[in-house]
Motif scaffolding. Structure first.
Motif, mmCIF file in Angstrom:
data_model
loop_
_atom_site.group_PDB
_atom_site.id
_atom_site.type_symbol
_atom_site.label_atom_id
_atom_site.label_comp_id
_atom_site.label_asym_id
_atom_site.label_seq_id
_atom_site.Cartn_x
_atom_site.Cartn_y
_atom_site.Cartn_z
ATOM 1 N N THR A 1 0.843 -1.194 0.000
ATOM 2 C CA THR A 1 0.000 0.000 0.000
ATOM 3 C C THR A 1 0.881 1.247 0.000
ATOM 4 N N ASP A 2 0.250 2.415 -0.055
ATOM 5 C CA ASP A 2 1.002 3.672 0.030
ATOM 6 C C ASP A 2 1.753 3.797 1.348
ATOM 7 N N LYS A 3 1.334 3.040 2.350
ATOM 8 C CA LYS A 3 1.975 3.110 3.670
ATOM 9 C C LYS A 3 2.961 1.965 3.879
ATOM 10 N N TYR A 4 3.371 1.315 2.790
ATOM 11 C CA TYR A 4 4.371 0.229 2.816
ATOM 12 C C TYR A 4 3.847 -1.056 3.451
ATOM 13 N N GLU A 5 2.541 -1.133 3.654
ATOM 14 C CA GLU A 5 1.973 -2.314 4.297
ATOM 15 C C GLU A 5 1.716 -3.392 3.249
ATOM 16 N N SER A 6 2.098 -4.634 3.561
ATOM 17 C CA SER A 6 1.903 -5.759 2.648
ATOM 18 C C SER A 6 0.479 -6.294 2.777
ATOM 19 N N ASP B 1 8.545 12.046 -0.582
ATOM 20 C CA ASP B 1 8.445 12.455 -1.993
ATOM 21 C C ASP B 1 7.095 13.071 -2.342
ATOM 22 N N GLU B 2 6.216 13.243 -1.344
ATOM 23 C CA GLU B 2 4.867 13.759 -1.598
ATOM 24 C C GLU B 2 4.866 15.143 -2.257
ATOM 25 N N PRO B 3 5.663 16.114 -1.759
ATOM 26 C CA PRO B 3 5.642 17.443 -2.397
ATOM 27 C C PRO B 3 6.131 17.403 -3.848
ATOM 28 N N LEU B 4 7.110 16.545 -4.134
ATOM 29 C CA LEU B 4 7.634 16.445 -5.504
ATOM 30 C C LEU B 4 6.557 15.910 -6.444
ATOM 31 N N LEU B 5 5.847 14.882 -6.000
ATOM 32 C CA LEU B 5 4.784 14.317 -6.830
ATOM 33 C C LEU B 5 3.624 15.299 -6.977
ATOM 34 N N ALA B 6 3.311 16.009 -5.907
ATOM 35 C CA ALA B 6 2.214 16.987 -5.963
ATOM 36 C C ALA B 6 2.496 18.046 -7.032
ATOM 37 N N ARG B 7 3.759 18.500 -7.137
ATOM 38 C CA ARG B 7 4.110 19.495 -8.152
ATOM 39 C C ARG B 7 3.973 18.894 -9.557
ATOM 40 N N LYS B 8 4.357 17.642 -9.721
ATOM 41 C CA LYS B 8 4.237 16.994 -11.034
ATOM 42 C C LYS B 8 2.779 16.875 -11.464
ATOM 43 N N PHE B 9 1.887 16.651 -10.495
ATOM 44 C CA PHE B 9 0.479 16.421 -10.803
ATOM 45 C C PHE B 9 -0.339 17.707 -10.866
ATOM 46 N N SER C 1 -5.762 14.228 -4.497
ATOM 47 C CA SER C 1 -4.517 14.060 -3.754
ATOM 48 C C SER C 1 -3.535 13.249 -4.587
ATOM 49 N N VAL C 2 -2.281 13.195 -4.148
ATOM 50 C CA VAL C 2 -1.264 12.401 -4.845
ATOM 51 C C VAL C 2 -1.703 10.948 -4.927
ATOM 52 N N SER C 3 -2.207 10.432 -3.832
ATOM 53 C CA SER C 3 -2.640 9.029 -3.811
ATOM 54 C C SER C 3 -3.775 8.779 -4.801
ATOM 55 N N GLN C 4 -4.708 9.736 -4.900
ATOM 56 C CA GLN C 4 -5.837 9.582 -5.829
ATOM 57 C C GLN C 4 -5.361 9.635 -7.286
ATOM 58 N N VAL C 5 -4.390 10.501 -7.587
ATOM 59 C CA VAL C 5 -3.857 10.564 -8.959
ATOM 60 C C VAL C 5 -3.136 9.266 -9.304
ATOM 61 N N LEU C 6 -2.381 8.726 -8.350
ATOM 62 C CA LEU C 6 -1.707 7.448 -8.587
ATOM 63 C C LEU C 6 -2.730 6.339 -8.830
ATOM 64 N N ASP C 7 -3.856 6.406 -8.115
ATOM 65 C CA ASP C 7 -4.939 5.433 -8.347
ATOM 66 C C ASP C 7 -5.445 5.534 -9.786
ATOM 67 N N LEU D 1 -0.302 -1.029 -18.388
ATOM 68 C CA LEU D 1 1.130 -1.331 -18.399
ATOM 69 C C LEU D 1 1.745 -1.171 -17.012
ATOM 70 N N LEU D 2 1.199 -0.249 -16.200
ATOM 71 C CA LEU D 2 1.753 0.025 -14.872
ATOM 72 C C LEU D 2 1.000 -0.695 -13.757
ATOM 73 N N SER D 3 0.034 -1.534 -14.120
ATOM 74 C CA SER D 3 -0.769 -2.193 -13.082
ATOM 75 C C SER D 3 0.014 -3.281 -12.353
ATOM 76 N N GLY D 4 1.123 -3.765 -12.949
ATOM 77 C CA GLY D 4 1.868 -4.860 -12.346
ATOM 78 C C GLY D 4 2.975 -4.433 -11.402
ATOM 79 N N ILE D 5 3.076 -3.132 -11.105
ATOM 80 C CA ILE D 5 4.115 -2.681 -10.164
ATOM 81 C C ILE D 5 3.457 -2.151 -8.903
ATOM 82 N N ASN D 6 4.201 -2.209 -7.789
ATOM 83 C CA ASN D 6 3.599 -1.736 -6.536
ATOM 84 C C ASN D 6 3.743 -0.216 -6.415
ATOM 85 N N ARG D 7 3.154 0.350 -5.352
ATOM 86 C CA ARG D 7 3.098 1.795 -5.242
ATOM 87 C C ARG D 7 4.477 2.423 -5.042
ATOM 88 N N LEU D 8 5.387 1.718 -4.393
ATOM 89 C CA LEU D 8 6.729 2.272 -4.227
ATOM 90 C C LEU D 8 7.419 2.410 -5.582
#
Length: 562
Positions: A201-206, A246-254, A262-268, A276-283
């Protein structure tokens, strides 16, 4: 001092053999029989306990090693460093101060290292402090009795086989996840690919609630990233809500894509819209997006033009793009690509000019990934490599071989007996007189086509990536009339001969076009053979390196003032 001040409880030499229980009530078992009970768990075990070996005979000989503890241990030696990542580059740079260092890179570039290391190693190569063998892979390691250096490292290079005599070989080829151990803890991996990393998950939880994974095991190989994650994982485990580093860096990109999500919602949205990107984890996704750009071009804006030498790779998050369709060298309209599709793989894989122009359509949102970021992702995620390979093959056949073929026929052509093969420089794809086994689509590199005339081999023509060879023998149903040889390290995709002839027979328009090209090649070959010194010009140009060049400076000495 910090350990003592903070009162950390550390168990040295304590190997974990099993993890049981569940969130808030984990049980950690060790080989010594000691058992620990805890509420939360963080796995930060990395990969270095599972170093990847050379994978060739002699990989365990004395003098072949997989780590470098102290570069100052060695002086006045010839040392081969195998690898192209940060560890290999850093080892090579450190050893080069007191030794002759040969850096072996199986690719034609350094795609997986940090920018800082790329600059350092390229400067060292330019200044002659490090020798780099590009397009080179190991074959075997042997003792070299009587030689000045004790090891003989047989390699396959872009120019053919070679042997490097050296005192030692240091292979820095990365590592594989301790998958069996981690799966024993209940952690799931998304695929059977040995390089895949656990879903997080976004919080590194398996998938095991309360069990967090950080660092290389989670897909982030850099220590500075793992340190940030370690801090954040502890805070998350304590139930605190904090933003990742890395949240502020991603926020500027988005910012140009959405100001309400939010950053998490855009990543969703990205993972939902881009298969193509569905097979990689959030990290992995966060790291990849940090290296890429998220663009929202205006409708009609040019993304790239045909014959450009750009090599970015593009994924469509929303809206559409329009790809120019060419027929007989002329503009014949535009073809739309929508959300989830990607383009630019021809330039990415072959390094050649863009084959089509592309412009933005309505509501277009793109991820533009630089070549190095994309190659790194392809190398670490098998599912992405497979999807890009399949798209490359289909579009290359459509662009260069069969633009008019119906989709169902194209699918059949690519469904049976298709195989990929790599040829070293000078290696023969097929020889004159061989029976036809298939059609060869040049995916990367280049080849020469030659025949024996008056007792000597004469080069008739040269073909670069994106072209194909071998159709003449299939159409005429006769032995090969010429030899095809790799000019440099070359990748070819071989289409099954029987399937090719079957599909060709059912499609008269395509057959007519192929027969027209067949006659053109016959005439061109005949014209070359009729010259006073056939093949001399092509052979000369190949010797000058023009085959793989993008620009040539030609001086007319009759006009030049010297």
């Amino acid at each position: 001092r910090e350990i003592a001040k903070l009162g950390l409880h550390i168990r040295y030499g304590c190997e974990v053999t099993g993890i049981g229980g569940s969130d808030e009530n984990f049980e950690v078992k060790t080989r010594s029989g000691e058992v620990f009970f805890c509420r939360k768990l963080i796995l930060a075990i990395g990969l270095q306990g599972n170093l990847r070996p050379l994978g060739v005979p002699g990989e365990d000989l004395q003098g072949v090693q997989y780590q470098l503890d102290d570069p100052d241990e060695y002086s006045d030696e010839t040392i081969v460093v195998v690898g192209a990542g940060d560890a290999a580059i850093e080892n090579a740079l450190a050893l080069a101060e007191r030794n002759r260092v040969i850096l072996v890179n199986r690719n034609e570039e350094f795609a997986r290292c940090k920018e800082g290391n790329l600059t350092l190693v390229m400067n060292a190569i330019k200044e002659g402090r490090i020798e780099c063998r590009y397009g080179t892979s190991g074959l075997k390691v042997e003792r070299a009795p009587g030689a000045e250096a004790p090891l003989a490292f047989a390699v396959k290079t872009s120019a053919g086989p070679d042997v490097i005599e050296c005192h030692r070989i240091i292979a820095r080829l990365g590592a594989v996840p301790p998958r069996k151990l981690v799966e024993g803890f209940g952690v799931l991996f998304p695929s059977k690919d040995p390089n895949s990393v656990p879903e997080l998950t976004d919080k590194y939880e398996s998938n095991v609630k309360g069990l967090y994974i950080i660092g290389a095991l989670g897909g982030y190989p850099l220590i500075k990233q793992a340190m940030n994650q370690g801090y954040e994982a502890v805070e998350f485990a304590l139930g605190k809500a904090i933003a990742p580093a890395d949240e502020p860096l991603l926020a500027r990109k988005f910012a140009g894509f959405s100001r309400t999500k939010s950053v998490s919602q855009v990543l969703d949205v990205i993972q939902a819209n881009v298969p193509l990107l569905s097979g990689i984890n959030r990290l992995q996704l966060r790291e990849f997006i940090l290296e890429s750009d998220v663009r929202a071009p205006d409708e009609g804006e040019t993304i790239f033009e045909r014959n450009d030498y750009t090599n970015s790779f593009y994924m469509i998050v929303g809206g559409e793009v329009q790809v120019e369709v060419m027929k007989e060298g002329r503009h014949a309209g535009w073809f739309p690509l929508g959300p989830g599709q990607f383009f630019g793989e021809l330039g990415l894989i072959s390094g050649r000019r863009r084959s089509s122009s592309v412009r933005a359509g309505r509501d277009c949102v793109l991820i533009e990934a630089p070549r190095r970021a994309m190659l790194k992702l392809i190398a670490s995620v098998e599912s992405i490599r497979k999807q890009i390979d399949e798209a490359f093959l289909k579009r290359a056949v459509r662009t260069y071989l069969a633009p008019m073929l119906p989709e169902s026929e194209l699918d059949e052509l690519l469904s049976v007996g298709v195989r990929a093969k790599t040829f070293g420089g000078g290696e023969v794809l097929f020889a004159e007189g061989d029976p036809p086994d298939g059609l060869y689509l040049i995916r990367r590199g280049s080849v020469t086509i030659s025949r024996r005339i008056a007792g000597r081999e004469v080069v008739l023509s040269y073909l670069s990536a994106g072209n194909y060879v071998g159709e003449m023998a299939l159409i005429s149903d006769s032995p090969r009339t010429a030899a095809v040889k790799a000019a440099v390290t070359t990748e070819a995709v071989i289409l099954d001969g029987a399937t090719f002839k079957r599909v060709l027979a059912r499609n008269p328009v395509w057959r007519e076009e192929m027969e027209g090209r067949f006659m053109d090649r016959l005439r061109a070959n005949a014209a070359m053979e009729a010259q006073p010194d056939p093949g001399n010009i092509i052979a000369f140009l190949m010797q000058q390196g023009v085959g793989e060049a993008t620009d040539v400076l030609l001086i007319d000495e009759a006009l030049c003032v010297r």
